[in-house]
Design an enzyme around this catalytic site. Structure first.
Site, PDB file in Angstrom:
ATOM      1  N   HIS A  51     -21.003 -24.842 -16.202  1.00  0.00           N
ATOM      2  CA  HIS A  51     -20.607 -24.419 -14.857  1.00  0.00           C
ATOM      3  C   HIS A  51     -20.477 -22.892 -14.788  1.00  0.00           C
ATOM      4  CE1 HIS A  51     -18.445 -25.085 -10.961  1.00  0.00           C
ATOM      5  NE2 HIS A  51     -17.937 -23.898 -11.270  1.00  0.00           N
ATOM      6  N   GLU A  52     -19.744 -22.310 -15.741  1.00  0.00           N
ATOM      7  CA  GLU A  52     -19.552 -20.861 -15.717  1.00  0.00           C
ATOM      8  C   GLU A  52     -20.842 -20.124 -16.051  1.00  0.00           C
ATOM      9  OE1 GLU A  52     -16.970 -19.704 -14.464  1.00  0.00           O
ATOM     10  OE2 GLU A  52     -15.787 -21.547 -14.467  1.00  0.00           O
ATOM     11  N   HIS A  69     -22.802 -19.777 -12.855  1.00  0.00           N
ATOM     12  CA  HIS A  69     -22.334 -18.655 -12.032  1.00  0.00           C
ATOM     13  C   HIS A  69     -22.900 -17.335 -12.553  1.00  0.00           C
ATOM     14  CE1 HIS A  69     -19.703 -20.850  -9.439  1.00  0.00           C
ATOM     15  NE2 HIS A  69     -18.867 -21.241 -10.388  1.00  0.00           N
ATOM     16  N   ASP A 114     -15.150 -23.278  -5.282  1.00  0.00           N
ATOM     17  CA  ASP A 114     -16.410 -22.587  -4.973  1.00  0.00           C
ATOM     18  C   ASP A 114     -16.971 -23.045  -3.631  1.00  0.00           C
ATOM     19  OD1 ASP A 114     -16.159 -21.390  -7.461  1.00  0.00           O
ATOM     20  OD2 ASP A 114     -17.345 -22.952  -8.458  1.00  0.00           O
ATOM     21  N   THR A 170       6.597   2.091   2.719  1.00  0.00           N
ATOM     22  CA  THR A 170       7.994   2.458   2.478  1.00  0.00           C
ATOM     23  C   THR A 170       8.089   3.658   1.545  1.00  0.00           C
ATOM     24  OG1 THR A 170       8.597   0.123   2.725  1.00  0.00           O
ATOM     25  CG2 THR A 170      10.225   1.568   1.730  1.00  0.00           C
ATOM     26  N   THR A 196       0.807  -1.220   0.000  1.00  0.00           N
ATOM     27  CA  THR A 196       0.000   0.000   0.000  1.00  0.00           C
ATOM     28  C   THR A 196       0.839   1.268   0.000  1.00  0.00           C
ATOM     29  OG1 THR A 196      -0.179  -0.259   2.404  1.00  0.00           O
ATOM     30  CG2 THR A 196      -2.016  -1.051   1.066  1.00  0.00           C
ATOM     31  N   GLY A 197       2.156   1.162   0.117  1.00  0.00           N
ATOM     32  CA  GLY A 197       3.006   2.346  -0.009  1.00  0.00           C
ATOM     33  C   GLY A 197       3.585   2.860   1.287  1.00  0.00           C
TER      34      GLY A 197
END
Length: 670
Positions: free
Chosen positions: A481-482, A485, A558, A267, A264-265
């Site tokens: 399957h996809e 989803h 899943d 350093t 995340t910054g």
């Protein structure tokens, strides 16, 4: 004026080179300057020196052992004596040298410094007139032969150069061993003593001191953490204008702890503080304090603060503070070396004067494991949270990293920022870099929008496996399957929007994927939204059972994720029926996975209830999803068939298909 310009321009041009965080020029000598810096003598490697010494020794030995005279057979040498060509012979233990002229005086033959012989630096001699050399065995018969022929002869001792022998046999071997020893000690010292250290200075601090003005990072190079920057502006202002604070009686915090997830910054912020303040900067990692020697950590802490006080005002930055600052309470095992190092750090932080301008910055992503004594006021007075950026911050970070990248006019970084929810600054930098590499791979001169989308999918789902061969039956299972989803997400309230559906394998085990992108950042999830996420995860297996009447192993990931969501709803969020508003587990306050608990905080019967409740919720949601997809069986078959043909369906096309089906259903009902 030309001289002044020539002296200033190299300094300006070397600004980035002197930055110690430039990974391509990371060297403690990269920033050295001084008179005559325009030309630097090249460093000769140690192996080249040793090789040169060895080659010189071989040449000297060859010259000493070689002779300019050519050897002739002993029989020819004897014949020349008989014929009178040789009138004088010098005898040694193994060689005979014959001359065509006699010596000037009898004493000249026996002496080694005669007028007819000259001794050169290597111990070889030369004589006037013709000479012949042979190898033979000195015997009484040969001496009698010389007497009979009337040949003048004399014995000659073996000649050698004492100085050269002393150098080659004594000085050179010892010098060779000395240079080898020094080379090995330097290598060992570099590994144990850190930057420029040695095996005898293990207690010295391994910090890298950065001189004033050599850090080129500024606050303008940091984006997405505006609140954290505001907190650190006071630190910079105090270092520049300390009198403004001391006049009113205020004191700057002795220590500032940067806390946040990896990437995340933290350093980067510390570097920006050092760059803006323009003061000396000491950087060191928490793991550098601990070595194999007992007491080294405490000694390095003392040495670090001693160096910092000499250069005050300055900044000390300790990265990965949790390496030495772990709590001394409730530990399974004792580590005296780490505790001694921590105690010394606590003493030093309590001891230095705040008016001297010595400020300690530290970074960690595990604040929950730090010792309470380290976090109390007076040591780390201020904790600055550096969290993952929001959508506005992500766009700013993308623009900073894309500053030196050639982007097409069609590129919309704000759209990329919306599709990268939850990404850190390091993730976004990697996405920009991957997009540039993909553009070069495709032979383009600039980065297109499709490169950025592919880079985002590569970061989320992994690399495409276009060469993987999948049987047609398995492709149909993956397609249904996809599609399951995607359809479940489309008809579930609160679910994230479908961005893409694909059956192209990615990563290690993914044979296909359904990419969902949230339209906005969300920090709270309702119970209905969590159950909707579980429904989407179960939609793949439900579609398989509807289409083929059986299930496969493709839903393993899943099921794991769905089970974890339901478990946390029961144990962490208090969303169960029996234990409503009760937390049944405790996790660490760190970022990422919590610490494992070795002892449960509830009874065995409660654990049994949790397991049964998880199974019940999963079964209920699975039945709901299966019934919903059964109603959309025609739409499921159509999208799966289209997915088998195209392999990829974009989110816009998917929504058009779903919208057309809904309109058709409404017209039929009317």
């Amino acid at each position: 004026m030309s001289n002044e310009n020539s002296s200033k321009n190299p300094k300006d041009n070397d600004k980035d080179k002197n930055d110690p965080y430039n990974f391509f020029k990371f060297s403690p000598e990269s920033g050295s300057s001084g008179p005559g810096n325009g030309f630097r003598m090249p460093r000769i490697p140690m192996w080249a020196v040793l090789l040169s010494i060895f080659a010189l020794t071989v040449v000297i030995q060859y010259v000493m052992l070689s002779r300019t005279e050519s050897l002739i057979p002993f029989s020819e040498f004897r014949s020349k004596i008989e014929s009178g060509e040789i009138v004088r012979v010098q005898l040694s233990s193994s060689t005979f040298v014959g001359y065509s002229v006699r010596s000037a005086s009898p004493s000249a033959d026996s002496g080694s410094q005669g007028s007819e012989r000259a001794l050169n630096v290597f111990g070889t001699s030369s004589a006037r007139g013709k000479s012949w050399k042979t190898v033979g065995l000195l015997s009484e018969d040969f001496l009698k032969f010389l007497n009979d022929q009337g040949v003048e002869y004399a014995m000659q001792s073996e000649q050698s150069n004492f100085i050269l022998d002393f150098v080659l046999q004594w000085i050179l071997p010892f010098a060779l061993f000395f240079f080898m020893w020094r080379f090995l000690m330097k290598r060992m010292g570099g590994g144990m003593g850190g930057l420029g250290g040695s095996i005898f200075s293990a207690g010295q601090a391994k910090s890298a001191a950065v001189e004033e003005g050599k850090v080129s990072t500024r606050f303008a190079d940091v984006a997405g953490v505006d609140e954290a920057k505001e907190e650190l502006v006071e630190v910079v202002d105090f270092l520049k204008f300390p009198k403004k604070y001391t006049d009113i009686g205020g004191k700057i915090p002795r220590g500032v702890l940067l806390v946040g997830p990896p990437g995340t910054g933290k350093t980067l912020l510390a570097r920006a503080v050092a760059g803006e303040a323009g003061v000396p900067f000491f950087r060191i990692s928490g793991s550098d304090f601990v070595e194999m020697f007992v007491g080294v950590g405490a000694s390095r802490v003392r040495d670090l603060f001693k160096q910092a006080r000499e250069k005050a005002p300055c900044i000390i930055f300790i990265d990965e503070l949790d390496a030495i600052g772990k709590s001394r309470l409730n530990t399974m095992s004792s580590n005296d070396e780490r505790e001694q190092t921590l105690n010394q750090l606590l003493v030093e932080m309590d001891g230095f004067d705040t008016s001297s301008g010595l400020i300690l910055l530290a970074a960690t992503n595990r604040p929950d494991v730090l010792d309470p004594a380290l976090l109390r006021p007076g040591r780390f007075d201020r904790q600055v949270v550096v969290d993952r950026p929001d959508v506005k911050g992500r766009e700013q970070i993308l623009r900073i990293h894309a500053k030196n990248v050639k982007l097409s006019r069609e590129v919309d970084l704000s759209a990329i920022a919306k599709t990268t929810s939850g990404s850190s600054g390091a993730d976004l930098a990697n996405i920009i870099n991957e997009a540039a590499l993909l553009a070069v791979r495709a032979g383009r001169k600039e980065v297109m929008m499709e490169d950025l989308h592919e880079a985002v999918e590569k970061a989320i789902a992994g690399l495409q496996k276009k060469s993987r061969v999948i049987k047609e039956d398995e492709r149909r299972i993956v397609a249904f399957h996809e599609t399951g989803h995607a359809l479940t997400a489309a008809f579930t309230d609160g679910a994230d929007k479908v961005h893409k559906v694909s059956i192209i394998p990615r990563g290690i085990a993914a044979l296909g994927y359904t990419l969902q992108m949230p339209e906005e950042d969300r920090y709270l999830r309702t119970e209905k939204e969590l159950l909707g996420e579980v429904d989407v995860l179960l939609g793949g297996r439900a579609a398989e059972e509807i289409a083929f009447g059986e299930i496969s192993t493709g839903a393993s990931n899943d099921l794991s994720r769905a089970t974890e969501i339901v478990r946390r709803m029961i144990t962490d969020y208090g969303m169960s029926v029996k234990f409503r508003n009760v937390a049944l587990s405790q996790h660490g306050a760190g970022y990422g996975a919590g610490d494992p608990k070795l002892v449960r905080d509830y009874a065995e019967s409660t654990q049994q209830y949790i397991d049964e409740e998880i199974a019940s919720v999963i079964e209920t949601r699975y039945g709901t999803v299966k019934a919903r997809l059964a109603e959309k069986k025609n739409l499921l078959d159509y999208i799966a068939k289209r997915l088998l043909e195209k392999e990829i369906i974009e989110g816009k096309e998917f929504l058009e298909i779903v919208g057309a089906e809904e309109k058709l259903a409404e017209s039929e009902n009317n």
